[in-house]
Design an enzyme around this catalytic site. Structure first.
Site, PDB file in Angstrom:
ATOM      1  N   GLY A  38       1.591   3.147   1.267  1.00  0.00           N
ATOM      2  CA  GLY A  38       2.267   2.579   0.085  1.00  0.00           C
ATOM      3  C   GLY A  38       2.427   3.602  -1.017  1.00  0.00           C
ATOM      4  O   GLY A  38       2.387   3.270  -2.202  1.00  0.00           O
ATOM      5  N   ALA A  39       2.633   4.875  -0.614  1.00  0.00           N
ATOM      6  CA  ALA A  39       2.683   5.962  -1.600  1.00  0.00           C
ATOM      7  C   ALA A  39       3.951   5.930  -2.451  1.00  0.00           C
ATOM      8  O   ALA A  39       4.018   6.599  -3.475  1.00  0.00           O
ATOM      9  CB  ALA A  39       2.578   7.302  -0.875  1.00  0.00           C
ATOM     10  N   THR A  40       4.965   5.150  -2.023  1.00  0.00           N
ATOM     11  CA  THR A  40       6.194   5.091  -2.823  1.00  0.00           C
ATOM     12  C   THR A  40       6.177   3.873  -3.754  1.00  0.00           C
ATOM     13  O   THR A  40       7.143   3.610  -4.457  1.00  0.00           O
ATOM     14  CB  THR A  40       7.432   4.977  -1.903  1.00  0.00           C
ATOM     15  OG1 THR A  40       7.269   3.800  -1.089  1.00  0.00           O
ATOM     16  CG2 THR A  40       7.564   6.179  -1.005  1.00  0.00           C
ATOM     17  N   GLY A  41       5.073   3.147  -3.755  1.00  0.00           N
ATOM     18  CA  GLY A  41       5.013   1.877  -4.487  1.00  0.00           C
ATOM     19  C   GLY A  41       4.586   1.997  -5.944  1.00  0.00           C
ATOM     20  O   GLY A  41       4.303   3.089  -6.446  1.00  0.00           O
ATOM     21  N   ASP A  66     -11.855  -4.219  -7.273  1.00  0.00           N
ATOM     22  CA  ASP A  66     -11.611  -5.198  -8.335  1.00  0.00           C
ATOM     23  C   ASP A  66     -11.590  -4.332  -9.583  1.00  0.00           C
ATOM     24  O   ASP A  66     -12.647  -3.897 -10.051  1.00  0.00           O
ATOM     25  CB  ASP A  66     -12.740  -6.239  -8.404  1.00  0.00           C
ATOM     26  CG  ASP A  66     -12.432  -7.300  -9.435  1.00  0.00           C
ATOM     27  OD1 ASP A  66     -12.025  -6.927 -10.548  1.00  0.00           O
ATOM     28  OD2 ASP A  66     -12.563  -8.499  -9.145  1.00  0.00           O
ATOM     29  N   HIS A  67     -10.398  -4.039 -10.085  1.00  0.00           N
ATOM     30  CA  HIS A  67     -10.335  -2.972 -11.096  1.00  0.00           C
ATOM     31  C   HIS A  67     -11.077  -3.336 -12.386  1.00  0.00           C
ATOM     32  O   HIS A  67     -11.369  -2.469 -13.194  1.00  0.00           O
ATOM     33  CB  HIS A  67      -8.894  -2.514 -11.360  1.00  0.00           C
ATOM     34  CG  HIS A  67      -8.057  -3.517 -12.089  1.00  0.00           C
ATOM     35  ND1 HIS A  67      -7.417  -4.544 -11.456  1.00  0.00           N
ATOM     36  CD2 HIS A  67      -7.771  -3.641 -13.398  1.00  0.00           C
ATOM     37  CE1 HIS A  67      -6.761  -5.259 -12.354  1.00  0.00           C
ATOM     38  NE2 HIS A  67      -6.959  -4.731 -13.533  1.00  0.00           N
ATOM     39  N   ASP A  77      -5.246 -15.276  -9.156  1.00  0.00           N
ATOM     40  CA  ASP A  77      -4.901 -13.975  -9.716  1.00  0.00           C
ATOM     41  C   ASP A  77      -6.044 -13.399 -10.544  1.00  0.00           C
ATOM     42  O   ASP A  77      -6.277 -12.192 -10.542  1.00  0.00           O
ATOM     43  CB  ASP A  77      -3.637 -14.119 -10.584  1.00  0.00           C
ATOM     44  CG  ASP A  77      -3.111 -12.770 -11.056  1.00  0.00           C
ATOM     45  OD1 ASP A  77      -3.062 -11.847 -10.223  1.00  0.00           O
ATOM     46  OD2 ASP A  77      -2.779 -12.627 -12.250  1.00  0.00           O
ATOM     47  N   HIS A 134     -11.666 -11.351 -10.777  1.00  0.00           N
ATOM     48  CA  HIS A 134     -12.102 -10.639 -11.985  1.00  0.00           C
ATOM     49  C   HIS A 134     -13.083 -11.445 -12.834  1.00  0.00           C
ATOM     50  O   HIS A 134     -14.087 -10.920 -13.308  1.00  0.00           O
ATOM     51  CB  HIS A 134     -10.896 -10.274 -12.852  1.00  0.00           C
ATOM     52  CG  HIS A 134      -9.804  -9.575 -12.114  1.00  0.00           C
ATOM     53  ND1 HIS A 134     -10.048  -8.569 -11.214  1.00  0.00           N
ATOM     54  CD2 HIS A 134      -8.456  -9.744 -12.120  1.00  0.00           C
ATOM     55  CE1 HIS A 134      -8.904  -8.136 -10.711  1.00  0.00           C
ATOM     56  NE2 HIS A 134      -7.920  -8.846 -11.243  1.00  0.00           N
ATOM     57  N   LYS A 190      -4.015 -10.410 -26.629  1.00  0.00           N
ATOM     58  CA  LYS A 190      -4.412  -9.737 -25.387  1.00  0.00           C
ATOM     59  C   LYS A 190      -5.839  -9.267 -25.589  1.00  0.00           C
ATOM     60  O   LYS A 190      -6.113  -8.409 -26.436  1.00  0.00           O
ATOM     61  CB  LYS A 190      -3.484  -8.542 -25.140  1.00  0.00           C
ATOM     62  CG  LYS A 190      -3.852  -7.714 -23.931  1.00  0.00           C
ATOM     63  CD  LYS A 190      -2.802  -6.614 -23.722  1.00  0.00           C
ATOM     64  CE  LYS A 190      -3.246  -5.557 -22.731  1.00  0.00           C
ATOM     65  NZ  LYS A 190      -3.553  -6.060 -21.404  1.00  0.00           N
ATOM     66  N   ALA A 240       0.686   3.062  -6.790  1.00  0.00           N
ATOM     67  CA  ALA A 240       0.477   4.502  -6.578  1.00  0.00           C
ATOM     68  C   ALA A 240       1.009   5.264  -7.795  1.00  0.00           C
ATOM     69  O   ALA A 240       0.333   6.129  -8.353  1.00  0.00           O
ATOM     70  CB  ALA A 240       1.190   4.948  -5.303  1.00  0.00           C
TER      71      ALA A 240
HETATM   72  P1  NAD Z   1       4.914  -2.227  -4.095  1.00  0.00           P
HETATM   73  O1  NAD Z   1       5.756  -3.283  -3.474  1.00  0.00           O
HETATM   74  O2  NAD Z   1       5.422  -1.545  -5.309  1.00  0.00           O
HETATM   75  O3  NAD Z   1       4.635  -1.094  -3.024  1.00  0.00           O
HETATM   76  C1  NAD Z   1       4.385  -1.408  -1.690  1.00  0.00           C
HETATM   77  C2  NAD Z   1       4.432  -0.164  -0.833  1.00  0.00           C
HETATM   78  O4  NAD Z   1       4.329  -0.592   0.503  1.00  0.00           O
HETATM   79  C3  NAD Z   1       5.687   0.668  -0.931  1.00  0.00           C
HETATM   80  O5  NAD Z   1       5.315   2.027  -0.922  1.00  0.00           O
HETATM   81  C4  NAD Z   1       6.436   0.337   0.364  1.00  0.00           C
HETATM   82  O6  NAD Z   1       7.207   1.410   0.858  1.00  0.00           O
HETATM   83  C5  NAD Z   1       5.281   0.086   1.289  1.00  0.00           C
HETATM   84  N1  NAD Z   1       5.653  -0.722   2.447  1.00  0.00           N
HETATM   85  C6  NAD Z   1       6.117  -1.975   2.492  1.00  0.00           C
HETATM   86  N2  NAD Z   1       6.364  -2.349   3.777  1.00  0.00           N
HETATM   87  C7  NAD Z   1       6.062  -1.273   4.543  1.00  0.00           C
HETATM   88  C8  NAD Z   1       6.106  -1.007   5.933  1.00  0.00           C
HETATM   89  N3  NAD Z   1       6.494  -1.923   6.828  1.00  0.00           N
HETATM   90  N4  NAD Z   1       5.714   0.221   6.342  1.00  0.00           N
HETATM   91  C9  NAD Z   1       5.309   1.155   5.475  1.00  0.00           C
HETATM   92  N5  NAD Z   1       5.213   0.959   4.155  1.00  0.00           N
HETATM   93  C10 NAD Z   1       5.601  -0.239   3.694  1.00  0.00           C
HETATM   94  O7  NAD Z   1       3.481  -2.873  -4.325  1.00  0.00           O
HETATM   95  P2  NAD Z   1       2.361  -2.435  -5.379  1.00  0.00           P
HETATM   96  O8  NAD Z   1       2.608  -3.124  -6.657  1.00  0.00           O
HETATM   97  O9  NAD Z   1       2.262  -0.956  -5.397  1.00  0.00           O
HETATM   98  O10 NAD Z   1       1.046  -3.103  -4.752  1.00  0.00           O
HETATM   99  C11 NAD Z   1       0.327  -2.537  -3.687  1.00  0.00           C
HETATM  100  C12 NAD Z   1      -0.965  -3.292  -3.498  1.00  0.00           C
HETATM  101  O11 NAD Z   1      -1.733  -3.215  -4.687  1.00  0.00           O
HETATM  102  C13 NAD Z   1      -0.805  -4.785  -3.223  1.00  0.00           C
HETATM  103  O12 NAD Z   1      -1.860  -5.192  -2.401  1.00  0.00           O
HETATM  104  C14 NAD Z   1      -0.968  -5.418  -4.596  1.00  0.00           C
HETATM  105  O13 NAD Z   1      -1.404  -6.747  -4.502  1.00  0.00           O
HETATM  106  C15 NAD Z   1      -2.044  -4.518  -5.163  1.00  0.00           C
HETATM  107  N6  NAD Z   1      -2.096  -4.480  -6.619  1.00  0.00           N
HETATM  108  C16 NAD Z   1      -1.053  -3.955  -7.334  1.00  0.00           C
HETATM  109  C17 NAD Z   1      -1.144  -3.900  -8.708  1.00  0.00           C
HETATM  110  C18 NAD Z   1      -0.043  -3.287  -9.542  1.00  0.00           C
HETATM  111  O14 NAD Z   1      -0.268  -3.173 -10.739  1.00  0.00           O
HETATM  112  N7  NAD Z   1       1.080  -2.900  -8.990  1.00  0.00           N
HETATM  113  C19 NAD Z   1      -2.279  -4.375  -9.351  1.00  0.00           C
HETATM  114  C20 NAD Z   1      -3.326  -4.889  -8.604  1.00  0.00           C
HETATM  115  C21 NAD Z   1      -3.220  -4.919  -7.229  1.00  0.00           C
END
Ligand code: NAD
Length: 485
Positions: free
Chosen positions: A10-13, A179-180, A237, A242, A347, A16
């Site tokens: 999930g490095a593009t998410g 659990d941040h 949530d 938390h 907040k 990250a």
């Molecule tokens: P996001 O949707 O932005 O990113 C998801 C990532 O998963 C992307 O990099 C995407 O390319 C990858 N992905 C999806 N399907 C894929 C597949 N089939 N193969 C390979 N890669 C795939 O999600 P996010 O917000 O970054 O959240 C990631 C995790 O962190 C989740 O479990 C979310 O619940 C948790 N989380 C996120 C936040 C936040 O602030 N964003 C906070 C707390 C927890």
């Protein structure tokens, strides 16, 4: 510190970008990553290493407080990043990942220690761990650790199923459930506050404390996360994870020897002694709310059911308050009040410890001016500890007045939650991660509330945006003779 490969699914998410890269960068700048390491980003997009490094740089520019465009350290940092396109559901794709991990280990002299960080949707947690096993990337001469984001299941059954799947590949000691809130400096300070201050330690019980309140209020609404939030609500949530983690941190007894195992055991003890709810009494101890329209900081905002992506008939909870009892010798008779909600007036995440007040009875004249002693721990966005005392004010003919002694932590300089959590993962300290036992006990305790919400046996109170929640939440305390602080 051992050398390690950091394999990021999930490095593009979003996570990250906003949290993980900035946290790694800050650790790097602080010279806390003292051994060779490699970062391997995995995502669906067909990026080259250069595109990935550019993306990391961009994310630091936006989200790291310490970004400087032409810093030599920045270039060194970016050179550590490599990218491999991977559909996580396709086991064949893991071969290329394996080759990349091995070649970087050889190149950098890394001894086979591997962190697998799952920053992807929870639906992939099971398939990824299974593919880690099948592909052999979890097998090396070094240690392996799995970092997993929330949510961990959506009820007791799904949490157990998920844990079973992870357990087929990773030992409990190898699983770091984030659990941040446990990474927040002031939550970590709750432990030190008691352990390092005998004065407070001696007061930390039902003889001296009348009630404890934990609040996490947000001013934001559901934002763009309606699809997720409609399924989760405030109970999943915030509350199950938390809020209950903060409760454990506040209420746990100090272990004789401080180590991760003892601390987590003491936390689980709190959950084991939490008086269970049942279908009948849930409505007496729990308040469910949903925000209506209103005004926050001078701005008119829409009701929850008018938010994009939310059905106009939605009965989802955006606010939960509850009264909890811990039936052990230390807390017997002390109510714990917890509330969390969106679109509230301020907040703030804080813990307030209200001490018993014999002074009110002793000094008849001071009844109106003397307030209970409060220990207030502000967790975010401000980080502080305050103590409210009563002192006589000579200018007012000796009437007592509340005074506040306050210590504020140096805000921006302190490491962010993800920084300390990632660092703890790398050095193998699981203290501030959720152990499976805590997670299971939390879901178990919350289960009757989930069922009551589902069956609509609890009223759904509306509260205006910009308020501190429904009137019923005030009544929850008023009936016991208390107010929310
Ligand atoms: P996001 O949707 O932005 O990113 C998801 C990532 O998963 C992307 O990099 C995407 O390319 C990858 N992905 C999806 N399907 C894929 C597949 N089939 N193969 C390979 N890669 C795939 O999600 P996010 O917000 O970054 O959240 C990631 C995790 O962190 C989740 O479990 C979310 O619940 C948790 N989380 C996120 C936040 C936040 O602030 N964003 C906070 C707390 C927890």
């Amino acid at each position: 510190m051992d050398s390690f490969s950091f394999v990021l699914f999930g490095a593009t998410g979003d996570l990250a970008k906003r949290k993980i890269f900035p946290a790694l960068y800050n650790l790097f700048l602080d010279n806390r990553l003292t051994a060779p390491f490699s970062v391997i980003g995995l995502g669906r997009r067909n990026w080259t290493d250069e595109v990935f490094q550019f993306h990391v740089k961009n994310s630091l520019n936006h989200f790291s407080r310490r970004f400087k465009e032409h810093d030599a350290m920045l270039d060194d940092f970016l050179q550590i990043f490599r990218y491999c396109a991977l559909d996580v559901t396709n086991s064949e794709g893991y071969k290329a990942v394996h080759e990349l991990i091995l070649s970087r280990e050889k190149e950098l002299g890394i001894l086979g220690n591997r962190v697998f960080y799952l920053s992807v949707s929870p639906e992939f947690f099971g398939i990824i761990t299974s593919n880690i096993e099948k592909s052999g990337i979890g097998v090396s001469k070094g240690w392996k650790r799995l970092v997993i984001e929330k949510p961990f299941g959506r009820d007791i059954t799904s949490a157990r199923e998920l844990n079973k799947k992870l357990g087929q590949v990773f030992e409990e000691e190898e699983i770091y459930r984030i659990d941040h809130y446990l990474g927040k400096q002031m939550v970590q300070n709750l432990e030190a506050l008691k352990l390092a201050n005998p004065m407070l330690q001696s007061l930390w019980d039902n003889k001296n404390i009348s009630n404890i309140q934990i609040t996490a209020s947000e001013t934001v609404g559901v934002e763009e996360r309606a699809a997720y939030y409609e399924q989760a609500g405030a109970i999943r949530d915030m509350f199950q994870n938390h809020m209950l983690q903060m409760l454990m941190m506040v209420a746990m007894q100090s272990p004789e020897h401080i180590n991760p195992e003892n601390i987590r055991k003491k936390k689980s003890d709190i959950m084991k002694h939490l008086r269970p709810l049942n279908k009948k009494n849930t409505a007496f101890h729990v308040v469910r709310g949903q925000y209506g329209s209103g005004e926050i900081n001078g701005e008119q905002v829409a009701a929850y059911i008018e938010e994009p992506g939310v059905e106009s008939s939605s009965r989802n909870d955006t606010f939960v308050a509850a009264r909890l009892w811990i039936d052990d010798y230390c807390w017997c008779g002390v109510p714990f009040y917890i509330r969390t909600g969106k679109r509230m007036k301020e907040k703030s995440t804080r813990v307030v410890i209200e001490f018993k007040s014999p002074i009110r009875d002793l000094y008849e004249d001071n009844k109106k001016t003397a307030v209970p002693n409060l220990l207030i721990i502000e967790i975010s966005p401000n980080e502080s500890v305050s103590l409210q005392l009563n002192l006589k004010n000579p200018a007012k003919y000796g009437k007592t007045e509340p005074v506040i002694l306050q210590f504020s932590a140096p805000g921006k300089e302190a490491p962010e939650a993800y920084e300390s959590l990632i660092f703890d993962t790398l050095r193998g300290d699981p203290t501030f991660f959720s152990h499976w036992e805590e997670v299971e006990l939390s879901w178990n305790w919350v289960q009757p509330i989930l069922e009551a919400f589902k069956d609509n046996t609890l009223p759904l109170h509306s509260y205006p945006a910009g308020s501190m929640g429904p009137e019923a939440a005030q009544q929850l305390l008023a009936g016991d003779g208390f107010i929310w602080w």
